[in-house]
Design a protein around this motif. Structure first.
Motif, PDB file in Angstrom:
ATOM      1  N   GLU A 177      50.993  35.873 -13.326  1.00 32.77           N
ATOM      2  CA  GLU A 177      51.158  36.782 -14.458  1.00 32.77           C
ATOM      3  C   GLU A 177      52.623  36.941 -14.860  1.00 32.77           C
ATOM      4  N   SER A 178      53.548  36.694 -13.930  1.00 36.65           N
ATOM      5  CA  SER A 178      54.973  36.760 -14.261  1.00 36.65           C
ATOM      6  C   SER A 178      55.459  35.513 -14.987  1.00 36.65           C
ATOM      7  N   LYS A 179      54.541  34.556 -15.220  1.00 35.40           N
ATOM      8  CA  LYS A 179      54.789  33.344 -16.008  1.00 35.40           C
ATOM      9  C   LYS A 179      55.957  32.515 -15.465  1.00 35.40           C
ATOM     10  N   PRO A 180      55.864  32.078 -14.207  1.00 41.54           N
ATOM     11  CA  PRO A 180      56.910  31.191 -13.679  1.00 41.54           C
ATOM     12  C   PRO A 180      56.737  29.774 -14.204  1.00 41.54           C
ATOM     13  N   SER A 181      57.817  29.000 -14.162  1.00 42.51           N
ATOM     14  CA  SER A 181      57.745  27.594 -14.529  1.00 42.51           C
ATOM     15  C   SER A 181      57.296  26.741 -13.351  1.00 42.51           C
ATOM     16  N   VAL A 182      57.697  27.152 -12.165  1.00 42.03           N
ATOM     17  CA  VAL A 182      57.380  26.396 -10.944  1.00 42.03           C
ATOM     18  C   VAL A 182      56.879  27.383  -9.903  1.00 42.03           C
ATOM     19  N   ILE A 183      55.859  26.984  -9.158  1.00 35.03           N
ATOM     20  CA  ILE A 183      55.395  27.741  -7.995  1.00 35.03           C
ATOM     21  C   ILE A 183      55.493  26.817  -6.786  1.00 35.03           C
ATOM     22  N   VAL A 184      56.121  27.314  -5.739  1.00 38.03           N
ATOM     23  CA  VAL A 184      56.304  26.542  -4.510  1.00 38.03           C
ATOM     24  C   VAL A 184      55.414  27.136  -3.430  1.00 38.03           C
ATOM     25  N   LEU A 185      54.556  26.299  -2.860  1.00 40.30           N
ATOM     26  CA  LEU A 185      53.698  26.694  -1.744  1.00 40.30           C
ATOM     27  C   LEU A 185      54.232  26.011  -0.496  1.00 40.30           C
ATOM     28  N   ALA A 186      54.720  26.805   0.449  1.00 37.49           N
ATOM     29  CA  ALA A 186      55.281  26.262   1.682  1.00 37.49           C
ATOM     30  C   ALA A 186      54.253  26.404   2.798  1.00 37.49           C
ATOM     31  N   ASP A 187      53.696  25.261   3.208  1.00 39.41           N
ATOM     32  CA  ASP A 187      52.721  25.193   4.299  1.00 39.41           C
ATOM     33  C   ASP A 187      51.563  26.149   4.072  1.00 39.41           C
ATOM     34  N   ILE A 188      50.845  25.938   2.994  1.00 37.42           N
ATOM     35  CA  ILE A 188      49.615  26.675   2.712  1.00 37.42           C
ATOM     36  C   ILE A 188      48.495  25.651   2.661  1.00 37.42           C
ATOM     37  N   GLY A 189      47.500  25.868   3.486  1.00 36.11           N
ATOM     38  CA  GLY A 189      46.391  24.931   3.551  1.00 36.11           C
ATOM     39  C   GLY A 189      45.286  25.303   2.590  1.00 36.11           C
ATOM     40  N   ARG A 190      44.287  25.975   3.063  1.00 44.52           N
ATOM     41  CA  ARG A 190      43.140  26.341   2.238  1.00 44.52           C
ATOM     42  C   ARG A 190      43.471  27.561   1.378  1.00 44.52           C
ATOM     43  N   PRO A 246      51.897  22.608   9.501  1.00 40.45           N
ATOM     44  CA  PRO A 246      50.691  22.597  10.345  1.00 40.45           C
ATOM     45  C   PRO A 246      49.435  23.023   9.604  1.00 40.45           C
ATOM     46  N   ARG A 247      49.521  23.983   8.692  1.00 38.57           N
ATOM     47  CA  ARG A 247      48.329  24.435   7.985  1.00 38.57           C
ATOM     48  C   ARG A 247      47.836  23.382   7.004  1.00 38.57           C
ATOM     49  N   LEU A 248      48.748  22.782   6.263  1.00 38.64           N
ATOM     50  CA  LEU A 248      48.340  21.771   5.290  1.00 38.64           C
ATOM     51  C   LEU A 248      47.771  20.539   5.988  1.00 38.64           C
ATOM     52  N   ALA A 249      48.296  20.237   7.174  1.00 39.49           N
ATOM     53  CA  ALA A 249      47.818  19.056   7.882  1.00 39.49           C
ATOM     54  C   ALA A 249      46.359  19.190   8.287  1.00 39.49           C
ATOM     55  N   THR A 250      45.866  20.389   8.421  1.00 40.17           N
ATOM     56  CA  THR A 250      44.467  20.596   8.799  1.00 40.17           C
ATOM     57  C   THR A 250      43.597  20.993   7.612  1.00 40.17           C
ATOM     58  N   ALA A 251      44.150  20.943   6.407  1.00 38.77           N
ATOM     59  CA  ALA A 251      43.382  21.347   5.223  1.00 38.77           C
ATOM     60  C   ALA A 251      42.398  20.258   4.846  1.00 38.77           C
ATOM     61  N   SER A 252      41.543  20.599   3.907  1.00 41.39           N
ATOM     62  CA  SER A 252      40.522  19.665   3.446  1.00 41.39           C
ATOM     63  C   SER A 252      41.169  18.484   2.734  1.00 41.39           C
ATOM     64  N   ALA A 253      40.649  17.299   2.974  1.00 41.50           N
ATOM     65  CA  ALA A 253      41.170  16.103   2.323  1.00 41.50           C
ATOM     66  C   ALA A 253      40.849  16.076   0.843  1.00 41.50           C
ATOM     67  N   ASP A 254      39.878  16.865   0.424  1.00 42.53           N
ATOM     68  CA  ASP A 254      39.473  16.882  -0.989  1.00 42.53           C
ATOM     69  C   ASP A 254      40.122  18.037  -1.769  1.00 42.53           C
ATOM     70  N   ASP A 255      41.214  18.551  -1.269  1.00 45.21           N
ATOM     71  CA  ASP A 255      41.906  19.647  -1.982  1.00 45.21           C
ATOM     72  C   ASP A 255      42.327  19.151  -3.358  1.00 45.21           C
ATOM     73  N   PRO A 256      41.861  19.784  -4.452  1.00 45.40           N
ATOM     74  CA  PRO A 256      42.219  19.305  -5.789  1.00 45.40           C
ATOM     75  C   PRO A 256      43.664  19.559  -6.157  1.00 45.40           C
ATOM     76  N   LEU A 257      44.357  20.376  -5.403  1.00 50.47           N
ATOM     77  CA  LEU A 257      45.741  20.701  -5.713  1.00 50.47           C
ATOM     78  C   LEU A 257      46.716  19.918  -4.843  1.00 50.47           C
ATOM     79  N   ILE A 258      46.285  18.750  -4.390  1.00 51.36           N
ATOM     80  CA  ILE A 258      47.146  17.813  -3.679  1.00 51.36           C
ATOM     81  C   ILE A 258      47.123  16.503  -4.471  1.00 51.36           C
ATOM     82  N   PRO A 259      48.285  15.909  -4.780  1.00 50.70           N
ATOM     83  CA  PRO A 259      48.313  14.743  -5.678  1.00 50.70           C
ATOM     84  C   PRO A 259      47.656  13.493  -5.124  1.00 50.70           C
ATOM     85  N   VAL A 260      47.600  13.333  -3.800  1.00 48.99           N
ATOM     86  CA  VAL A 260      46.987  12.156  -3.197  1.00 48.99           C
ATOM     87  C   VAL A 260      46.039  12.609  -2.095  1.00 48.99           C
TER      88      VAL A 260
END
Length: 928
Positions: free
Chosen positions: A362-375, A400-414
């Protein structure tokens, strides 16, 4: 007659009357002789025979014959180097006039050329069809010549390309079965998609003659593209006519039109495309609002820069709550340190991502950075997806959290392999890997490979055909380090290592800073919508370009555009800025894919080529009329001499003056236009010194206190500073020029007449152009209190400000330049001391005593107080205070004067002292 022609040759028959004129001129009596009156002399003369009068002197006779000949030739309309062929009389005249963006510099010559053709058609009593090729509505129905001239007088150049397909359709609809006599195409020489249909339509009509006029267009030069990289801006220039060398000045300007940077671009012969670079520091490039080619006043010679070129807002989200006692272990510590100099940073509030992430969006940022967030929670994932598709950039870091996240996460580029890859150690065959050279075409291209950077853990991408195209950076063993994918109008970027030093020492290197900086630079800034749902993505016209490349607030028939889209240029979506003052998107006439080619005529279409009026042909009528006037004056002077009106000495003086007049009359600069206007003398008198100005309210006592108050402040400035202001000036905001004053003191009074809409509009324009208005309600109450009882003056101020586009306001922060522009101040009293001094809010959100001072030289356009500054400054003719203070404390009067001094220094010098807060950091970087 070779290079000379006449528009009305029948008048030359009057030259046959010159012998009659010569015979009549011979009867002019001679000059009277002067003799003494002796009576005997008269008697001697009685016997003389009658004598005939002497004839006119030959040189005077020749002068009069030349005078008559000059008038006759001038009336015959002599033209030097005329068009070789007239208008055919076997059909209507068709004039096709290009009035697109490139015709603006020479549009008046094009209009004169069309007017000359239509005038010739009027002399032959021919109907005329006039079409303007950049207009939406085109009608080729023939009309009377005088009606065509009326429409031509109203024609204006448009900041649009030509719509020649519509011109072709209009021609075929109006001339079905009718053959035109002459089709005159006054073209800008630029090819368009509609050239084929138009030229085919002309060929099918089969006119008696087809003229192509003004095809050579040396003014057509455009800024086709601009790319803002991490350390420079690259600008692509193109021109139409490359037959001669050309040097142009490229300027980068801010919103007020001030030049921030400038460079020269030199085109060689046959060079139609050129790239220029502006190696301006990133902080200054944030202030670029448009690029202009100086001297090339066209919509194509101006390129607007939108919010994507400005400082970005970055939202930070961490997967864990950092321990503030050990900041080096926080996932966001290094990101914060890397981006703090280049972006506005804000962290998500709360640990519940389902509410924290939507609130951050809602604060309308240009970039959002997620540091080690999995699900991610479903609501947060949906909100992020919609935000990215609207143009946001999501940057994710592994852990560590992202490494155990779902492989089908739509918010991961590959697609990722589950788990992490460890490099080095007793359980691994592989050694820690250094970075490979950054790939060509990657946003990181050109960055040096950092020495000593090693990666000992990473998340691996599943091999695929598209993996190579999605990789921005990789390790020496070929595995991806940074991957990215576009999603809608936005982008997802993934660092395959963590944001802190547990997986690699990349966050400790300077390359980490530059990589993040380039990613943020590629991101768009937020665009403010004007509603909810579908309407939120529509951007209203805010400022539009005119044909001369200047921004105007007149939106005309422009319609809203879809955010982040590239609309086709038309009258419904002309070049300009769309959005609002808080955020806008630039629509430019040209982009990298828009061609700029010369108009091509098919080989089977016969045509004659000609230039515009003044290009080779010139009317000699004015020169013959000037010669006739000079000869008439010479004849008049000669007759006065012959009649004895002057003595011999006076006659010599008159001849001398005549010779001087003739010499000055033949000079090319013999007359000058007088462009002075009423009030210019007063305006020039106010430019000698800096004057403090106040608004005349119409109430005698209020205006007297304002004048005496500014007089007191003027004296204080004279004795305490190096500024020597002139006398205070009272201005009428309905008619006086305001731009010459740095600040305007406005004592608000509810009993004075309410300013008119035009007056308030002039004040608004003054504030937009860099001026500042100090509103003083003189009631000791906050003029901006939204609740509770307010004074009548405050109510009047609200009514005035409701019609002015003012920025967000805040009380003067403790770190603002106003606190130290001359004196060190903590309060801003006048006659009273209870009201704060309000200024434009600094772009850092809520006031924070620990924040840095605002950068740049911008000055607030508005100041508001209720402390009655002028009442505290007012003095009588002896220099004594006029009004008592409340409470009666003379130290308060001294502080009021110091407040006035600080305000004036701030108005005249800007925020230069804000730069001093950066000195310790600069010295630290320099190692001093």
């Amino acid at each position: 007659m070779g290079a000379l022609a006449f528009t009305t040759p029948a008048l030359l028959l009057a030259l046959a009357a010159l012998p009659v004129i010569w015979w009549l001129l011979r009867l002019t009596p001679p000059k009277p002789e002067r003799e003494v009156f002796p009576p005997f002399r008269l008697l001697l003369e009685l016997g003389r025979r009658e004598q005939t009068p002497a004839t006119t002197p030959w040189w005077l006779l020749l002068l009069r014959l030349l005078l008559a000949a000059a008038i006759i030739i001038a009336l015959a309309g002599p033209v030097l180097n005329p068009r070789t062929a007239g208008i055919p009389a076997d059909g209507p005249l068709v004039v096709l006039l290009d009035n697109g963006w490139s015709t603006a510099p020479a549009f008046e010559k094009r209009r004169q050329t069309a007017a000359q053709l239509i005038s010739e058609a009027a002399a032959r009593d021919l109907p005329v069809s006039l079409l303007l090729t950049a207009e939406d509505s085109q009608d080729a129905t023939p009309m009377a010549a005088n009606e065509a001239l009326r429409l031509l007088a109203a024609a204006r150049p448009r900041p649009l390309p030509s719509l020649r397909e519509r011109t072709a359709a209009a021609l075929e609809a109006s001339f079905a079965g009718q053959k035109p006599g002459l089709v005159a195409f006054i073209t800008d020489g630029i090819a368009s998609e509609g050239d084929g249909p138009l030229l085919q339509a002309i060929e099918r009509l089969g006119p008696s003659r087809f003229d192509l006029i003004g095809r050579s267009n040396q003014d057509a030069i455009v800024i086709a593209d601009a790319a803002n990289s991490a350390d420079r801006m690259t600008v692509d220039l193109r021109r139409l006519d490359a037959s001669a060398p050309l040097v142009v000045n490229l300027s980068a300007r801010d919103l007020q039109g001030r030049i921030i940077d400038q460079t020269q671009v030199a085109f060689a012969v046959n060079e139609s495309r050129k790239s220029a670079t502006l190696e301006t520091p990133y902080e200054l490039r944030n202030d670029f609002a448009r690029l202009t080619l100086d001297g090339e006043k066209t919509a194509g010679g101006t390129r607007l820069l939108d919010d994507s070129f400005k400082r970005r807002s970055v939202g930070l989200v961490s997967g864990e709550v950092g321990d503030r006692s050990q900041p080096l272990l926080s996932p966001l510590y290094y990101i914060n340190r890397a981006l703090a100099p280049y972006a506005n940073l804000g962290e998500a509030q709360g640990v519940d991502l389902a509410t924290a992430i939507p609130k951050l969006i809602e604060s309308k940022p240009s970039v959002i950075v997620l540091a080690d967030i999995g699900r991610l929670p479903t609501s947060a994932e949906t909100a992020l997806t919609n935000w990215i598709e609207a143009g946001g950039t999501l940057v994710r870091f592994a852990g560590p959290r992202l490494a155990t996240a779902s492989a089908d996460d739509p918010l991961i580029p590959v697609r990722l392999r589950t788990g992490e890859r460890a490099l080095g150690g007793a359980m691994s065959w592989a050694e820690p890997q250094p970075l490979d050279a950054f790939r060509t075409g990657s946003p990181f291209e050109g960055l040096p490979v950092p020495d000593g950077v090693l990666v000992n853990r990473q998340v691996l991408a599943e091999p695929s055909d598209e993996l190579d195209n999605l990789t921005w950076a990789s390790l020496k063993d070929g595995t991806p380090l940074v991957t990215a994918r576009d999603l809608g109008a936005g982008r997802i970027v993934l660092f395959h290592v963590s944001a802190e030093t547990s997986w690699s020492n990349l966050p400790l290197s300077g390359s980490f800073v530059e990589m993040l900086r380039r990613i943020v630079q590629l991101a768009r800034t937020s665009l403010q919508g004007n509603g909810k749902g579908a309407e939120a993505s529509l951007l209203q016209p805010y400022r539009l370009l005119d044909a001369d490349g200047a921004l105007t607030s007149e939106t005309g028939s422009a319609k809203p555009i879809q955010a982040y889209s590239k609309p086709a240029i038309s009258s419904a979506s002309p070049p300009g800025l769309y959005g609002s003052e808080d955020g806008f998107q630039a629509v430019n006439l040209f982009d990298a894919d828009t061609p700029l080619n010369a108009l091509s005529i098919p080989a089977g279409l016969a045509y004659e080529e000609a230039g515009l009026v003044g290009d080779g042909s010139r009317s000699l009528t004015p020169w013959f009329l000037i010669a006739a006037m000079i000869l008439a004056l010479a004849d008049t002077l000669a007759m006065l001499v012959f009649s004895g009106a002057f003595s011999r000495r006076i006659s010599a003086s008159a001849l001398t003056l005549l010779a001087a007049f003739i010499v000055s009359g033949t000079a090319p600069d013999f007359a000058r236009a007088d462009d002075s206007r009423p009030g210019d003398e007063q305006l020039m008198a106010r430019l000698d010194k800096t004057h403090l100005a106040y608004v005349i309210t119409g109430e005698q006592e209020v205006d007297r206190i304002s004048e005496r108050g500014l007089a007191g402040l003027t004296d204080y400035l004279f004795y305490r500073t190096t500024l020597e202001p002139g006398d205070p000036v009272g201005v009428d905001i309905t008619k006086d020029e305001l731009a010459v004053f740095p600040i305007l003191y406005w004592p608000v009074t509810a009993t004075a007449p309410m300013p008119s809409e035009d007056a308030i509009s002039r004040v608004d324009a003054y504030m937009r152009s860099g001026g500042t208005v100090l509103f003083d309600t003189r009631d000791q109450f906050s003029a901006l209190s939204a609740s509770g009882a307010v004074s009548a003056n405050t109510q009047r101020l609200r009514a005035i400000l409701a019609r002015i586009d003012i920025p967000p306001l805040e009380p003067v922060p403790n770190d603002h330049v106003l606190t130290k522009s001359f004196y060190l101040l903590k309060a801003y009293p006048g006659r009273y001391a209870g009201s704060p001094l309000w200024i434009e809010a600094q772009p850092h959100g809520k006031p924070d005593p620990g924040r840095p001072a605002r950068a740049g030289d911008g000055v607030t356009p508005i100041l508001i107080t209720g402390n009655d500054f002028a009442g505290a400054w007012a003095i009588d003719d002896m220099g004594a205070p006029l009004l008592p203070l409340v409470p009666p404390d003379e130290n308060q009067r001294e502080m009021a004067y110091r407040t006035g001094v600080n305000i004036m220094m701030y108005m005249l010098t800007g925020n230069y002292k804000a730069d001093q807060v950066h000195v310790p950091a600069l010295l630290e970087r320099l190692g001093q």
